[in-house]
Design a protein around this motif. Sequence first.
Motif, mmCIF file in Angstrom:
data_model
loop_
_atom_site.group_PDB
_atom_site.id
_atom_site.type_symbol
_atom_site.label_atom_id
_atom_site.label_comp_id
_atom_site.label_asym_id
_atom_site.label_seq_id
_atom_site.Cartn_x
_atom_site.Cartn_y
_atom_site.Cartn_z
ATOM 1 N N VAL A 1 0.861 -1.185 0.000
ATOM 2 C CA VAL A 1 0.000 0.000 0.000
ATOM 3 C C VAL A 1 0.897 1.234 0.000
ATOM 4 O O VAL A 1 1.698 1.437 0.916
ATOM 5 C CB VAL A 1 -0.943 0.019 1.217
ATOM 6 C CG1 VAL A 1 -1.790 1.292 1.216
ATOM 7 C CG2 VAL A 1 -1.842 -1.214 1.224
ATOM 8 N N ARG A 2 0.760 2.067 -1.026
ATOM 9 C CA ARG A 2 1.618 3.246 -1.156
ATOM 10 C C ARG A 2 1.021 4.476 -0.480
ATOM 11 O O ARG A 2 1.756 5.310 0.054
ATOM 12 C CB ARG A 2 1.869 3.546 -2.634
ATOM 13 C CG ARG A 2 2.673 2.473 -3.354
ATOM 14 C CD ARG A 2 3.090 2.924 -4.741
ATOM 15 N NE ARG A 2 1.946 3.072 -5.637
ATOM 16 C CZ ARG A 2 1.602 4.207 -6.231
ATOM 17 N NH1 ARG A 2 2.293 5.318 -6.002
ATOM 18 N NH2 ARG A 2 0.569 4.256 -7.055
ATOM 19 N N ALA A 3 -0.274 4.606 -0.507
ATOM 20 C CA ALA A 3 -0.913 5.787 0.091
ATOM 21 C C ALA A 3 -2.422 5.577 0.100
ATOM 22 O O ALA A 3 -2.954 4.694 -0.586
ATOM 23 C CB ALA A 3 -0.567 7.056 -0.691
ATOM 24 N N VAL A 4 -3.107 6.403 0.893
ATOM 25 C CA VAL A 4 -4.574 6.439 0.901
ATOM 26 C C VAL A 4 -4.981 7.904 0.781
ATOM 27 O O VAL A 4 -4.486 8.758 1.522
ATOM 28 C CB VAL A 4 -5.170 5.828 2.184
ATOM 29 C CG1 VAL A 4 -6.701 5.865 2.128
ATOM 30 C CG2 VAL A 4 -4.677 4.404 2.390
ATOM 31 N N GLY A 5 -5.858 8.201 -0.167
ATOM 32 C CA GLY A 5 -6.280 9.573 -0.374
ATOM 33 C C GLY A 5 -7.768 9.693 -0.587
ATOM 34 O O GLY A 5 -8.509 8.707 -0.541
ATOM 35 N N ARG A 6 -8.196 10.921 -0.825
ATOM 36 C CA ARG A 6 -9.606 11.240 -1.054
ATOM 37 C C ARG A 6 -9.750 11.952 -2.383
ATOM 38 O O ARG A 6 -8.966 12.835 -2.718
ATOM 39 C CB ARG A 6 -10.144 12.142 0.067
ATOM 40 C CG ARG A 6 -11.575 12.605 -0.142
ATOM 41 C CD ARG A 6 -11.973 13.678 0.856
ATOM 42 N NE ARG A 6 -11.231 14.925 0.688
ATOM 43 C CZ ARG A 6 -11.523 15.865 -0.205
ATOM 44 N NH1 ARG A 6 -12.541 15.708 -1.046
ATOM 45 N NH2 ARG A 6 -10.808 16.966 -0.275
ATOM 46 N N ILE A 7 -10.760 11.564 -3.154
ATOM 47 C CA ILE A 7 -11.123 12.265 -4.386
ATOM 48 C C ILE A 7 -12.617 12.544 -4.287
ATOM 49 O O ILE A 7 -13.443 11.645 -4.468
ATOM 50 C CB ILE A 7 -10.829 11.418 -5.638
ATOM 51 C CG1 ILE A 7 -9.400 10.887 -5.629
ATOM 52 C CG2 ILE A 7 -11.087 12.224 -6.901
ATOM 53 C CD1 ILE A 7 -9.112 9.878 -6.728
ATOM 54 N N GLY A 8 -12.976 13.796 -3.971
ATOM 55 C CA GLY A 8 -14.385 14.083 -3.714
ATOM 56 C C GLY A 8 -14.861 13.251 -2.533
ATOM 57 O O GLY A 8 -14.302 13.322 -1.434
ATOM 58 N N LYS A 9 -15.893 12.445 -2.756
ATOM 59 C CA LYS A 9 -16.390 11.547 -1.713
ATOM 60 C C LYS A 9 -15.915 10.111 -1.929
ATOM 61 O O LYS A 9 -16.428 9.178 -1.304
ATOM 62 C CB LYS A 9 -17.922 11.599 -1.656
ATOM 63 C CG LYS A 9 -18.463 12.944 -1.193
ATOM 64 C CD LYS A 9 -19.941 12.915 -0.871
ATOM 65 C CE LYS A 9 -20.806 12.842 -2.092
ATOM 66 N NZ LYS A 9 -22.248 12.928 -1.777
ATOM 67 N N PHE A 10 -14.921 9.928 -2.792
ATOM 68 C CA PHE A 10 -14.336 8.615 -3.044
ATOM 69 C C PHE A 10 -13.077 8.424 -2.199
ATOM 70 O O PHE A 10 -12.281 9.351 -2.032
ATOM 71 C CB PHE A 10 -13.930 8.467 -4.517
ATOM 72 C CG PHE A 10 -15.070 8.390 -5.485
ATOM 73 C CD1 PHE A 10 -15.508 7.157 -5.964
ATOM 74 C CD2 PHE A 10 -15.694 9.536 -5.942
ATOM 75 C CE1 PHE A 10 -16.548 7.080 -6.882
ATOM 76 C CE2 PHE A 10 -16.734 9.473 -6.858
ATOM 77 C CZ PHE A 10 -17.166 8.236 -7.329
ATOM 78 N N LEU A 11 -12.863 7.209 -1.686
ATOM 79 C CA LEU A 11 -11.603 6.807 -1.072
ATOM 80 C C LEU A 11 -10.724 6.177 -2.146
ATOM 81 O O LEU A 11 -11.207 5.396 -2.972
ATOM 82 C CB LEU A 11 -11.846 5.771 0.030
ATOM 83 C CG LEU A 11 -12.044 6.236 1.460
ATOM 84 C CD1 LEU A 11 -12.377 5.030 2.332
ATOM 85 C CD2 LEU A 11 -10.814 6.949 1.999
#
Length: 282
Positions: A49-59
């Motif tokens: 797992v390289r990273a966890v982010g947010r795009i609008g209301k998407f994970l």
Amino acid sequence: MPELPEVHALAVDLQHRLKGRTVERLDVTAFHALKTFDPPVSAVSGQTVRAVGRIGKFLDIMIGELHLVIHLSLAGWIRWRDSAPQGRPSPKSPIGARLVLDDGTGLDITEAGTRKALALHLVHEPQQVPGVAKLGPDALELDEAGFAEVLRGAGRARIKNVLKTQQHIAGVGNAYSDEILHAAKMSPFKSADMGPDEVARLHQAMQAALTEAMSRAEGRPASDLKKEKKSALKVHGRFGEPCPDCGNTIKQVAYSDSSFQYCPTCQNEGKTFSDRGMDRLF
């Protein structure tokens, strides 16, 4: 439905828990939730797992060179699991998918209720997800000039609908649009075609409502986020309660599949909007 502040808090929490960890496997129980087939879910096995982010209301969970993009919709949620249970999830459980790390920890992606709208996409790039590709600018990245341009493009559409339509502005949903309009002292039915002073007031209210909610949510475990959100809302979900600003009774307008709440005094010169659902009862 989780909105920008809650999804941000989930992303921050999962970033801390998942980054640098190795995935053993991704089990999908609710096959209706998996919207892609290539690459297969087996492609994440053994990847980091390289990273966890947010795009609008998407994970967006970045695993190796792939992206697991999750939309929790109305009743989806994330639960961290400190140890792996024996076997795979039952098809009758609320668990839609389970991400298992190489030490047995991981997360369950769940969905309650009968309305199955949880969506998982395993893709090479987030823009391959149709919902992501159609997103408007992120609510927190919109300056006042950009916000004014969005409103001009919406024309005479109702401002409530503009705020919560993801193609216009990404991240705001039904709850926070109610809160933003209440803070701006603005009618949900007002046209998006408004003057510069009103644009400035609404933009300031949007930024303040979202940043304050993010500050409250960040650092809290996922299990506390729904309760925290509900407790902090001033008008949304408060039908029949007194307005915290003026004391008048909070009203609502109900549709077949949703409703919104507002204060007549703060937002509509003391006048109550017709509520078809309640009107039919009388």
